[in-house]
Write a protein that holds these residues in place. Structure first.
Motif, PDB file in Angstrom:
ATOM      1  N   PRO A   7     -28.080 -40.339  -6.859  1.00 46.29           N
ATOM      2  CA  PRO A   7     -27.745 -39.042  -6.283  1.00 46.29           C
ATOM      3  C   PRO A   7     -27.765 -37.928  -7.318  1.00 46.29           C
ATOM      4  CG  PRO A   7     -25.991 -40.663  -5.908  1.00 46.29           C
ATOM      5  CD  PRO A   7     -26.904 -41.218  -6.956  1.00 46.29           C
ATOM      6  N   SER A   8     -27.706 -38.265  -8.617  1.00 52.44           N
ATOM      7  CA  SER A   8     -27.673 -37.199  -9.614  1.00 52.44           C
ATOM      8  C   SER A   8     -29.076 -36.655  -9.893  1.00 52.44           C
ATOM      9  CB  SER A   8     -27.035 -37.705 -10.908  1.00 52.44           C
ATOM     10  OG  SER A   8     -27.785 -38.780 -11.413  1.00 52.44           O
ATOM     11  N   SER A   9     -30.096 -37.345  -9.376  1.00 51.98           N
ATOM     12  CA  SER A   9     -31.445 -36.822  -9.560  1.00 51.98           C
ATOM     13  C   SER A   9     -31.689 -35.739  -8.513  1.00 51.98           C
ATOM     14  CB  SER A   9     -32.470 -37.953  -9.418  1.00 51.98           C
ATOM     15  OG  SER A   9     -33.323 -37.729  -8.345  1.00 51.98           O
ATOM     16  N   GLY A  10     -32.520 -34.795  -8.830  1.00 49.49           N
ATOM     17  CA  GLY A  10     -32.788 -33.729  -7.873  1.00 49.49           C
ATOM     18  C   GLY A  10     -33.659 -34.185  -6.715  1.00 49.49           C
ATOM     19  N   THR A  11     -34.243 -35.385  -6.835  1.00 50.05           N
ATOM     20  CA  THR A  11     -35.109 -35.911  -5.780  1.00 50.05           C
ATOM     21  C   THR A  11     -34.272 -36.306  -4.571  1.00 50.05           C
ATOM     22  OG1 THR A  11     -36.472 -36.830  -7.533  1.00 50.05           O
ATOM     23  CG2 THR A  11     -36.911 -37.621  -5.313  1.00 50.05           C
ATOM     24  N   PRO A  12     -34.628 -35.819  -3.368  1.00 51.38           N
ATOM     25  CA  PRO A  12     -33.854 -36.205  -2.185  1.00 51.38           C
ATOM     26  C   PRO A  12     -33.817 -37.726  -2.032  1.00 51.38           C
ATOM     27  CG  PRO A  12     -35.434 -34.493  -1.622  1.00 51.38           C
ATOM     28  CD  PRO A  12     -35.725 -34.913  -3.035  1.00 51.38           C
TER      29      PRO A  12
ATOM     30  N   HIS B 195     -21.540 -37.137  -5.866  1.00 53.28           N
ATOM     31  CA  HIS B 195     -22.576 -38.161  -5.759  1.00 53.28           C
ATOM     32  C   HIS B 195     -22.353 -39.008  -4.506  1.00 53.28           C
ATOM     33  CE1 HIS B 195     -23.532 -37.864 -10.311  1.00 53.28           C
ATOM     34  NE2 HIS B 195     -23.975 -36.864  -9.611  1.00 53.28           N
ATOM     35  N   GLU B 198     -23.345 -36.916  -1.570  1.00 52.40           N
ATOM     36  CA  GLU B 198     -24.785 -36.771  -1.418  1.00 52.40           C
ATOM     37  C   GLU B 198     -25.398 -37.981  -0.721  1.00 52.40           C
ATOM     38  OE1 GLU B 198     -26.781 -35.152  -4.732  1.00 52.40           O
ATOM     39  OE2 GLU B 198     -28.720 -35.327  -3.757  1.00 52.40           O
ATOM     40  N   ARG B 199     -24.824 -39.148  -0.962  1.00 51.74           N
ATOM     41  CA  ARG B 199     -25.305 -40.351  -0.274  1.00 51.74           C
ATOM     42  C   ARG B 199     -24.923 -40.337   1.198  1.00 51.74           C
ATOM     43  NH1 ARG B 199     -25.445 -44.917  -4.559  1.00 51.74           N
ATOM     44  NH2 ARG B 199     -26.067 -46.226  -2.830  1.00 51.74           N
ATOM     45  N   ASP B 219     -30.609 -31.899   2.674  1.00 48.26           N
ATOM     46  CA  ASP B 219     -32.022 -31.872   2.281  1.00 48.26           C
ATOM     47  C   ASP B 219     -32.569 -30.442   2.257  1.00 48.26           C
ATOM     48  OD1 ASP B 219     -32.232 -34.555   1.806  1.00 48.26           O
ATOM     49  OD2 ASP B 219     -33.088 -35.064   3.763  1.00 48.26           O
ATOM     50  N   LYS B 222     -31.254 -28.692  -0.823  1.00 44.48           N
ATOM     51  CA  LYS B 222     -31.960 -29.121  -2.030  1.00 44.48           C
ATOM     52  C   LYS B 222     -33.360 -28.527  -2.097  1.00 44.48           C
ATOM     53  CE  LYS B 222     -31.160 -33.221  -3.799  1.00 44.48           C
ATOM     54  NZ  LYS B 222     -30.823 -34.642  -4.017  1.00 44.48           N
ATOM     55  N   SER B 283     -35.585 -29.071  -9.626  1.00 43.75           N
ATOM     56  CA  SER B 283     -34.818 -29.445  -8.441  1.00 43.75           C
ATOM     57  C   SER B 283     -33.376 -29.663  -8.875  1.00 43.75           C
ATOM     58  CB  SER B 283     -35.353 -30.741  -7.848  1.00 43.75           C
ATOM     59  OG  SER B 283     -36.657 -30.527  -7.367  1.00 43.75           O
ATOM     60  N   GLN B 284     -32.450 -29.560  -7.929  1.00 39.99           N
ATOM     61  CA  GLN B 284     -31.043 -29.733  -8.272  1.00 39.99           C
ATOM     62  C   GLN B 284     -30.422 -30.825  -7.415  1.00 39.99           C
ATOM     63  OE1 GLN B 284     -28.906 -25.875  -9.449  1.00 39.99           O
ATOM     64  NE2 GLN B 284     -30.018 -25.297  -7.623  1.00 39.99           N
ATOM     65  N   SER B 285     -29.498 -31.565  -8.023  1.00 38.02           N
ATOM     66  CA  SER B 285     -28.680 -32.471  -7.231  1.00 38.02           C
ATOM     67  C   SER B 285     -27.628 -31.630  -6.518  1.00 38.02           C
ATOM     68  CB  SER B 285     -28.004 -33.507  -8.128  1.00 38.02           C
ATOM     69  OG  SER B 285     -27.060 -32.867  -8.952  1.00 38.02           O
ATOM     70  N   GLU B 288     -25.308 -30.172  -8.961  1.00 43.54           N
ATOM     71  CA  GLU B 288     -25.810 -29.006  -9.684  1.00 43.54           C
ATOM     72  C   GLU B 288     -25.793 -27.755  -8.798  1.00 43.54           C
ATOM     73  OE1 GLU B 288     -28.817 -31.117 -12.888  1.00 43.54           O
ATOM     74  OE2 GLU B 288     -29.400 -31.039 -10.780  1.00 43.54           O
TER      75      GLU B 288
END
Lengths: 131, 294
Positions: A7-12, B195, B198-199, B219, B222, B283-285, B288
């Motif tokens: 989840p810390s990556s910017g990739t969805p 985190h 986000e999941r 989504d 982001k 891109s940002q999490s 971020e």
């Protein structure tokens, strides 16, 4: 079935799932006809929102990586018949362009790059054809 | 059933001079797993207390499960449809799990013993131990069990996994997710663990200083919210003048830009600015994105 979610990556997250299923197919871990877990099961297993998993499966279906016959679940597709020749070529050229940019950036000459690519192809072929 | 579980329009709450919530707009679709985020003191708990009816807003309008938030809110009929797990588990210290279950069974019209048993078995909770002797993690697990036993249509959780170790936290979230999928229950979760959010979540609202900074599908957030580094000698006013740029931080040799509504066109516009020699898009999490507003 386990996938690494970052989840810390910017990739969805749905993109991360798509890429990892594609890698699993490319490396022979998943083969044509293999069944994928249901959206619900994979979502709970990974503690990930079910819409995210559903989105990944839709994307994989669109890319021709999986098939979802109505009500029967999701399966790894045969590699060639679901996507048009044109679409497969388009996707491959897109990937090749990225590689070409990397070759230039890393100062790998054309001949060396082509030889390396051929080597990797043969290696993957060997792994897939069963050790 | 309406397709919207919570809809707030211009919700405002003041404590004397202090504005705790300022014109909050928020939509939580039915069946979604939505996150309520924000730094400490941003107004998350105040907002949750308005939703559960513990405090009354000073202005604005809203509906929760179709019932207007206003004088007389929440009517008794609504109370049992909302499940609320508070940040600080206010379970009575001297009661055992068994006694608490008996108590809830008596007041919850849709109480379901089978669900409760499943949770008790899963969490391996002791029935005869008083709450005071339970660990923080066990209290969290018991609080969820008691709330889920009432089969809520809307579940509001405020930092629910505090005190749980990573293994128990994962299990807690798995069962929460499985049951919300099963029952179609709407979940609104407030947490600092971005985190984890986000999941789990499909939507997020970020509150800052009592106002909604951003809100929407994660989504989409982001895709919209990017950081862009530009190199070159450019005036601050010039970069801030580019549509979509909301903040600029000076860096050696250029600027770090926080942009909203990122599009291909934006990068081109930045590249076209006189003096710009390079543009890099990040891109940002969710974390971020949060930090870029907090």
């Amino acid at each position: 079935m386990w996938y690494h979610i970052d989840p810390s990556s910017g990739t969805p997250i749905y993109r991360q799932l798509v890429e990892q299923v594609q890698q699993a197919v490319a490396s022979g871990v998943l083969r044509a006809g293999d069944r994928l877990p249901s959206v619900r099961d994979l979502a709970v297993e990974l503690a990930v929102n079910p819409n995210t998993v559903a989105k990944a499966y839709q994307e994989l279906e669109r890319a021709g990586v999986i098939e979802t016959p109505r009500g029967k679940g999701s399966f790894i597709a045969d590699r060639d018949h679901t996507v048009t020749e044109e679409e497969r070529l388009r996707q491959f050229i897109e990937a090749a362009d990225k590689l070409v940019a990397d070759a230039y950036r890393l100062r790998i000459g054309s001949e060396r790059a082509a030889a390396l690519f051929a080597e990797r192809l043969a290696e993957a072929e060997r792994r897939r054809s069963g050790e | 059933m309406s397709d919207v579980a919570i809809r707030l329009a211009g919700l405002t709450k003041r404590y004397g001079e202090k504005v705790a919530l300022s014109a909050v707009e928020m939509v939580v679709p039915t069946g979604s797993f939505s996150a309520l985020l924000g730094p400490n003191g941003a107004g998350k708990t105040t907002l949750i207390r308005c939703l559960t009816g513990m405090i009354r807003p000073d202005g604005g309008a809203g509906t929760v499960l179709g019932v207007p938030v206003g004088p007389g809110y929440p009517p008794t009929a609504l109370k049992s449809r909302i499940g609320y797990v508070a940040q600080t588990q206010a379970l009575p210290e001297r009661m055992t799990a068994q006694e608490l279950i008996g108590l809830c069974r008596g007041v919850q019209p849709r109480w379901n013993d089978a669900i409760v048993k499943r949770y008790l078995d899963l969490f391996a909770l002791p029935m005869k131990q008083v709450v005071r002797q339970m660990s923080g993690g066990m209290k969290s697990q018991l609080a969820l069990t008691l709330v889920m036993g009432g089969q809520p249509e809307l579940l509001i959780l405020d930092e629910p996994t505090m005190g749980l170790d990573p293994k128990n936290r994962h299990q807690y979230l798995q069962v929460l997710l499985a049951d919300s999928i099963e029952t179609g229950c709407t979940v609104l979760l407030s947490s600092h663990d971005l985190h984890q959010i986000e999941r789990l979540a499909d939507r997020a609202t970020i509150l800052v200083g009592g106002r909604v900074a951003v809100s929407g599908a994660i989504d989409d957030l982001k895709a919209d919210e990017k950081r862009v580094r530009i190199a070159g000698a450019v005036e601050e006013a010039v970069v801030l003048g580019v549509e979509g740029v909301r903040r600029a931080v000076k860096e050696p040799g250029g600027w770090l830009l926080f942009v909203s509504g990122a599009s291909e066109g934006l990068v081109e516009r930045l590249r076209g600015l006189p003096g710009v020699t390079g543009v890099q898009v990040f891109s940002q999490s969710l974390e971020e994105i949060f930090l870029s507003y907090a």
